[in-house]
Design an enzyme around this catalytic site. Sequence first.
Site, PDB file in Angstrom:
ATOM      1  N   TYR A 174       9.555   5.521   6.939  1.00  0.00           N
ATOM      2  CA  TYR A 174      10.256   4.381   6.329  1.00  0.00           C
ATOM      3  C   TYR A 174      11.604   4.098   6.983  1.00  0.00           C
ATOM      4  O   TYR A 174      12.047   2.949   7.024  1.00  0.00           O
ATOM      5  CB  TYR A 174      10.371   4.556   4.807  1.00  0.00           C
ATOM      6  CG  TYR A 174       9.049   4.198   4.158  1.00  0.00           C
ATOM      7  CD1 TYR A 174       8.694   2.871   3.952  1.00  0.00           C
ATOM      8  CD2 TYR A 174       8.119   5.180   3.835  1.00  0.00           C
ATOM      9  CE1 TYR A 174       7.468   2.519   3.416  1.00  0.00           C
ATOM     10  CE2 TYR A 174       6.883   4.845   3.292  1.00  0.00           C
ATOM     11  CZ  TYR A 174       6.565   3.516   3.084  1.00  0.00           C
ATOM     12  OH  TYR A 174       5.344   3.165   2.568  1.00  0.00           O
ATOM     13  N   HIS A 201       5.550  -5.293  -4.016  1.00  0.00           N
ATOM     14  CA  HIS A 201       5.463  -3.907  -3.534  1.00  0.00           C
ATOM     15  C   HIS A 201       6.834  -3.298  -3.256  1.00  0.00           C
ATOM     16  O   HIS A 201       6.956  -2.365  -2.463  1.00  0.00           O
ATOM     17  CB  HIS A 201       4.567  -3.840  -2.283  1.00  0.00           C
ATOM     18  CG  HIS A 201       3.131  -4.149  -2.588  1.00  0.00           C
ATOM     19  ND1 HIS A 201       2.192  -4.435  -1.627  1.00  0.00           N
ATOM     20  CD2 HIS A 201       2.459  -4.195  -3.769  1.00  0.00           C
ATOM     21  CE1 HIS A 201       1.018  -4.657  -2.206  1.00  0.00           C
ATOM     22  NE2 HIS A 201       1.162  -4.522  -3.500  1.00  0.00           N
ATOM     23  N   CYS A 217      18.647  13.155  -6.623  1.00  0.00           N
ATOM     24  CA  CYS A 217      19.197  12.115  -7.487  1.00  0.00           C
ATOM     25  C   CYS A 217      20.497  12.598  -8.143  1.00  0.00           C
ATOM     26  O   CYS A 217      20.543  13.707  -8.675  1.00  0.00           O
ATOM     27  CB  CYS A 217      18.150  11.791  -8.543  1.00  0.00           C
ATOM     28  SG  CYS A 217      18.717  10.713  -9.828  1.00  0.00           S
TER      29      CYS A 217
HETATM   30  C1  BJW Z   1      -1.565 -13.073  10.598  1.00  0.00           C
HETATM   31  C2  BJW Z   1      -0.691 -13.024  11.703  1.00  0.00           C
HETATM   32  C3  BJW Z   1       0.013 -14.194  12.001  1.00  0.00           C
HETATM   33  C4  BJW Z   1      -1.611 -11.077  11.470  1.00  0.00           C
HETATM   34  N1  BJW Z   1      -0.168 -15.281  11.272  1.00  0.00           N
HETATM   35  N2  BJW Z   1      -1.736 -14.162   9.897  1.00  0.00           N
HETATM   36  C5  BJW Z   1     -11.059   0.297  -5.125  1.00  0.00           C
HETATM   37  C6  BJW Z   1     -11.299  -1.071  -5.297  1.00  0.00           C
HETATM   38  C7  BJW Z   1     -10.275  -1.956  -5.660  1.00  0.00           C
HETATM   39  C8  BJW Z   1      -8.974  -1.493  -5.834  1.00  0.00           C
HETATM   40  C9  BJW Z   1      -8.741  -0.141  -5.671  1.00  0.00           C
HETATM   41  C10 BJW Z   1      -9.756   0.755  -5.323  1.00  0.00           C
HETATM   42  N3  BJW Z   1      -9.215   1.991  -5.215  1.00  0.00           N
HETATM   43  C11 BJW Z   1      -7.887   1.916  -5.478  1.00  0.00           C
HETATM   44  C12 BJW Z   1      -7.586   0.627  -5.761  1.00  0.00           C
HETATM   45  C13 BJW Z   1      -6.243   0.079  -6.090  1.00  0.00           C
HETATM   46  C14 BJW Z   1      -5.353   0.027  -4.868  1.00  0.00           C
HETATM   47  C15 BJW Z   1      -6.039  -0.867  -3.843  1.00  0.00           C
HETATM   48  O1  BJW Z   1      -5.965  -2.067  -3.890  1.00  0.00           O
HETATM   49  N4  BJW Z   1      -6.706  -0.270  -2.863  1.00  0.00           N
HETATM   50  C16 BJW Z   1      -7.487  -1.049  -1.898  1.00  0.00           C
HETATM   51  C17 BJW Z   1      -6.962  -0.803  -0.499  1.00  0.00           C
HETATM   52  C18 BJW Z   1      -8.910  -0.683  -2.048  1.00  0.00           C
HETATM   53  N5  BJW Z   1      -4.098  -0.533  -5.298  1.00  0.00           N
HETATM   54  C19 BJW Z   1      -3.109   0.229  -5.741  1.00  0.00           C
HETATM   55  O2  BJW Z   1      -3.163   1.445  -5.720  1.00  0.00           O
HETATM   56  C20 BJW Z   1      -1.918  -0.491  -6.329  1.00  0.00           C
HETATM   57  N6  BJW Z   1      -1.556   0.094  -7.557  1.00  0.00           N
HETATM   58  C21 BJW Z   1      -2.400   0.082  -8.599  1.00  0.00           C
HETATM   59  O3  BJW Z   1      -3.482  -0.439  -8.571  1.00  0.00           O
HETATM   60  O4  BJW Z   1      -1.890   0.751  -9.684  1.00  0.00           O
HETATM   61  C22 BJW Z   1      -2.705   0.948 -10.825  1.00  0.00           C
HETATM   62  C23 BJW Z   1      -1.915   1.845 -11.778  1.00  0.00           C
HETATM   63  C24 BJW Z   1      -1.620   1.371 -13.045  1.00  0.00           C
HETATM   64  C25 BJW Z   1      -0.917   2.197 -13.929  1.00  0.00           C
HETATM   65  C26 BJW Z   1      -0.505   3.464 -13.523  1.00  0.00           C
HETATM   66  C27 BJW Z   1      -0.792   3.921 -12.250  1.00  0.00           C
HETATM   67  C28 BJW Z   1      -1.492   3.099 -11.365  1.00  0.00           C
HETATM   68  C29 BJW Z   1      -0.696  -0.336  -5.425  1.00  0.00           C
HETATM   69  C30 BJW Z   1      -0.898  -0.959  -4.093  1.00  0.00           C
HETATM   70  C31 BJW Z   1       0.336  -0.700  -3.231  1.00  0.00           C
HETATM   71  C32 BJW Z   1       0.115  -1.092  -1.779  1.00  0.00           C
HETATM   72  N7  BJW Z   1       1.171  -0.583  -1.008  1.00  0.00           N
HETATM   73  C33 BJW Z   1       1.279  -0.928   0.404  1.00  0.00           C
HETATM   74  C34 BJW Z   1       2.438  -0.116   1.004  1.00  0.00           C
HETATM   75  C35 BJW Z   1       3.774  -0.680   0.485  1.00  0.00           C
HETATM   76  C36 BJW Z   1       4.940  -0.074   1.159  1.00  0.00           C
HETATM   77  C37 BJW Z   1       4.901  -0.269   2.655  1.00  0.00           C
HETATM   78  O5  BJW Z   1       4.978  -1.413   3.148  1.00  0.00           O
HETATM   79  O6  BJW Z   1       4.805   0.725   3.331  1.00  0.00           O
HETATM   80  O7  BJW Z   1       1.539  -2.321   0.539  1.00  0.00           O
HETATM   81  S1  BJW Z   1      -0.228  -0.726   1.321  1.00  0.00           S
HETATM   82  C38 BJW Z   1      -0.010  -2.119   2.362  1.00  0.00           C
HETATM   83  O8  BJW Z   1      -1.049  -3.109   2.067  1.00  0.00           O
HETATM   84  C39 BJW Z   1       1.316  -2.765   1.903  1.00  0.00           C
HETATM   85  C40 BJW Z   1       0.981  -4.217   1.935  1.00  0.00           C
HETATM   86  O9  BJW Z   1       1.878  -4.950   1.122  1.00  0.00           O
HETATM   87  C41 BJW Z   1      -0.443  -4.250   1.445  1.00  0.00           C
HETATM   88  C42 BJW Z   1      -1.192  -5.497   1.802  1.00  0.00           C
HETATM   89  O10 BJW Z   1      -1.327  -5.626   3.156  1.00  0.00           O
HETATM   90  P1  BJW Z   1      -1.367  -7.072   3.831  1.00  0.00           P
HETATM   91  O11 BJW Z   1      -0.079  -7.762   3.667  1.00  0.00           O
HETATM   92  O12 BJW Z   1      -2.576  -7.794   3.394  1.00  0.00           O
HETATM   93  O13 BJW Z   1      -1.448  -6.651   5.368  1.00  0.00           O
HETATM   94  P2  BJW Z   1      -2.741  -6.422   6.310  1.00  0.00           P
HETATM   95  O14 BJW Z   1      -2.288  -5.711   7.500  1.00  0.00           O
HETATM   96  O15 BJW Z   1      -3.861  -5.842   5.547  1.00  0.00           O
HETATM   97  O16 BJW Z   1      -3.185  -7.901   6.684  1.00  0.00           O
HETATM   98  C43 BJW Z   1      -2.385  -8.727   7.518  1.00  0.00           C
HETATM   99  C44 BJW Z   1      -3.137 -10.021   7.741  1.00  0.00           C
HETATM  100  O17 BJW Z   1      -2.298 -10.886   8.486  1.00  0.00           O
HETATM  101  C45 BJW Z   1      -4.434  -9.839   8.529  1.00  0.00           C
HETATM  102  O18 BJW Z   1      -5.476 -10.532   7.863  1.00  0.00           O
HETATM  103  C46 BJW Z   1      -4.132 -10.489   9.878  1.00  0.00           C
HETATM  104  O19 BJW Z   1      -5.271 -11.133  10.434  1.00  0.00           O
HETATM  105  C47 BJW Z   1      -3.070 -11.502   9.499  1.00  0.00           C
HETATM  106  N8  BJW Z   1      -2.134 -11.862  10.571  1.00  0.00           N
HETATM  107  N9  BJW Z   1      -0.758 -11.791  12.313  1.00  0.00           N
HETATM  108  C48 BJW Z   1      -1.048 -15.265  10.287  1.00  0.00           C
HETATM  109  N10 BJW Z   1       0.881 -14.235  13.137  1.00  0.00           N
HETATM  110 ZN    ZN Z   2      16.693  11.051 -11.099  1.00  0.00          ZN
END
Ligand code: BJW
Ligand code: ZN
Length: 298
Positions: A89, A145, A193
Site C-alpha cells: 500500500y 472501498h 493505535c
Molecule cells: C479500462 C481502461 C481504460 C482498463 N478505459 N476501461 C462469490 C460470489 C459473489 C461475491 C462473493 C463471492 N465470494 C466473496 C464474495 C464477496 C466479495 C466479492 O465480490 N468477491 C468477488 C471477487 C467474487 N466482496 C467482498 O468481500 C466485499 N465485502 C463484502 O462482501 O462484505 C460482506 C460482509 C458483510 C458483513 C460483515 C463482513 C463481510 C468487499 C470487496 C472489497 C474489494 N476490495 C478491493 C481492494 C480495495 C483496496 C485496494 O485498492 O487495494 O477493491 S479488490 C479490487 O477490486 C479493488 C477494486 O475496487 C475492486 C474492483 O475492481 P475494478 O475497479 O473493477 O478493477 P478491475 O481491474 O477488475 O477492472 C478494470 C476494468 O477497467 C477492466 O474491465 C478493464 O478492461 C478496464 N480498463 N483500462 C476504460 N483506459
Molecule cells: Zn485502536
Amino acid sequence: MPPSPPPDYSSVISATGFLRPRASRSLSTFQSHLSVSVRTLSLLGAGLSAPSGLQTFRGLGGLWRTYDAKELSTPAAFERNPALVWTFYLERRRAARAAHPNKAHKALAEMAQRVGVEGFLAISMNIDGLSERAGHPPEALKLLHGNLFDIKCTKCEHILQGDAADEVIQSLEKPSAESSGSPALRREDIPKCSSCQSGLLRPAVVWFNEPLPFETLSSIYSWIQASPTIDTMLVIGTSAEVYPATAYIEVARQKGARIAVVNVEKEDVGLLALEEQDWYFEGHAAVLVPEMLSETVA
Ligand code: BJW
Ligand code: ZN
C-alpha cells in the site's frame, strides 16, 4: 388451408445467446438521453485511473497478475504479514500521489458540479484520490472501498487523516532508523493505535470479506430511494466482478435506468446483461467520457 405458423426458435435463440440484442454504440442517442436524464448514477472502477498511469487489478497488466490478492487484500493477509501488506500500500500510495487526474475524472467532476448531487451521484471503487483531486464535490462522490490516504486501527474505530496519517506514513517509509541495515519493513515497525494502545494501524481501505463503510452505504441508499426512478447508469472502467459494488448496476436497472458502459475490453454481454436500450462504448475512458458528457445540458 391456412398457412402454418413460422417455427418458434425463441428458446434456442435465448439458450445460445444467438441474436441476443446488442447494446447500442451510438454516442448521439446516448447524449440525447443524458440531456433529458434527471437522475444519473455512476459506478467508477480502476479503468478510470488507468489513463493516469495507475494499474488496474484484473486483466493484462493488472495488479493481481503480479500479486496474489489473498496475500495482500484480506484481513487475514494483514494479520499474517502486516509489513508485506503495508509495503504494497505504501507503493500504491506513492504511485497515486505521483499521478494526475485525467480528462475522464475531470469531465465527471465537472458534470457533478454542474448537475448537483440530486442529479448525479458517483460511486467509486477507487481509493487513489484522483476524483477528489479533479474537483469532484465530496457530497456527490461515494468511496465504496475506502481511501488510500487514511489510516485506521485494526481493533477500535480510531481513524487518522491528513497530517496525522502522513506522520504515520513517514515513520513507515523510514523503517526503524535504529534498525541498521535492512531497509525492509518489519512487523515491529508497524505503529500501534494511540487510542486503544493495542491494535495495529492499517490502511483505511476495504479488503475482501470486510463490510463496506456503513455511512457510505446508507447515503447511497438514501440517494437511490429519493426517487422511484434513475434514468442513466454510467459504468466506467470496471470488470464488474466485485460485490456489492456491481449490484448497483442492477439496482439502477430496476429503477428504469438505461446503462452506458465504457471499457477498453470487448463487450461482455453475459456479465453485465446489456440490453438493446443500453450503450457499450469500447475504448479509453479518458477519451470517451469527456466526449460522452460534453454535449449534456445541465
Ligand atoms: C479500462 C481502461 C481504460 C482498463 N478505459 N476501461 C462469490 C460470489 C459473489 C461475491 C462473493 C463471492 N465470494 C466473496 C464474495 C464477496 C466479495 C466479492 O465480490 N468477491 C468477488 C471477487 C467474487 N466482496 C467482498 O468481500 C466485499 N465485502 C463484502 O462482501 O462484505 C460482506 C460482509 C458483510 C458483513 C460483515 C463482513 C463481510 C468487499 C470487496 C472489497 C474489494 N476490495 C478491493 C481492494 C480495495 C483496496 C485496494 O485498492 O487495494 O477493491 S479488490 C479490487 O477490486 C479493488 C477494486 O475496487 C475492486 C474492483 O475492481 P475494478 O475497479 O473493477 O478493477 P478491475 O481491474 O477488475 O477492472 C478494470 C476494468 O477497467 C477492466 O474491465 C478493464 O478492461 C478496464 N480498463 N483500462 C476504460 N483506459
Ligand atoms: Zn485502536
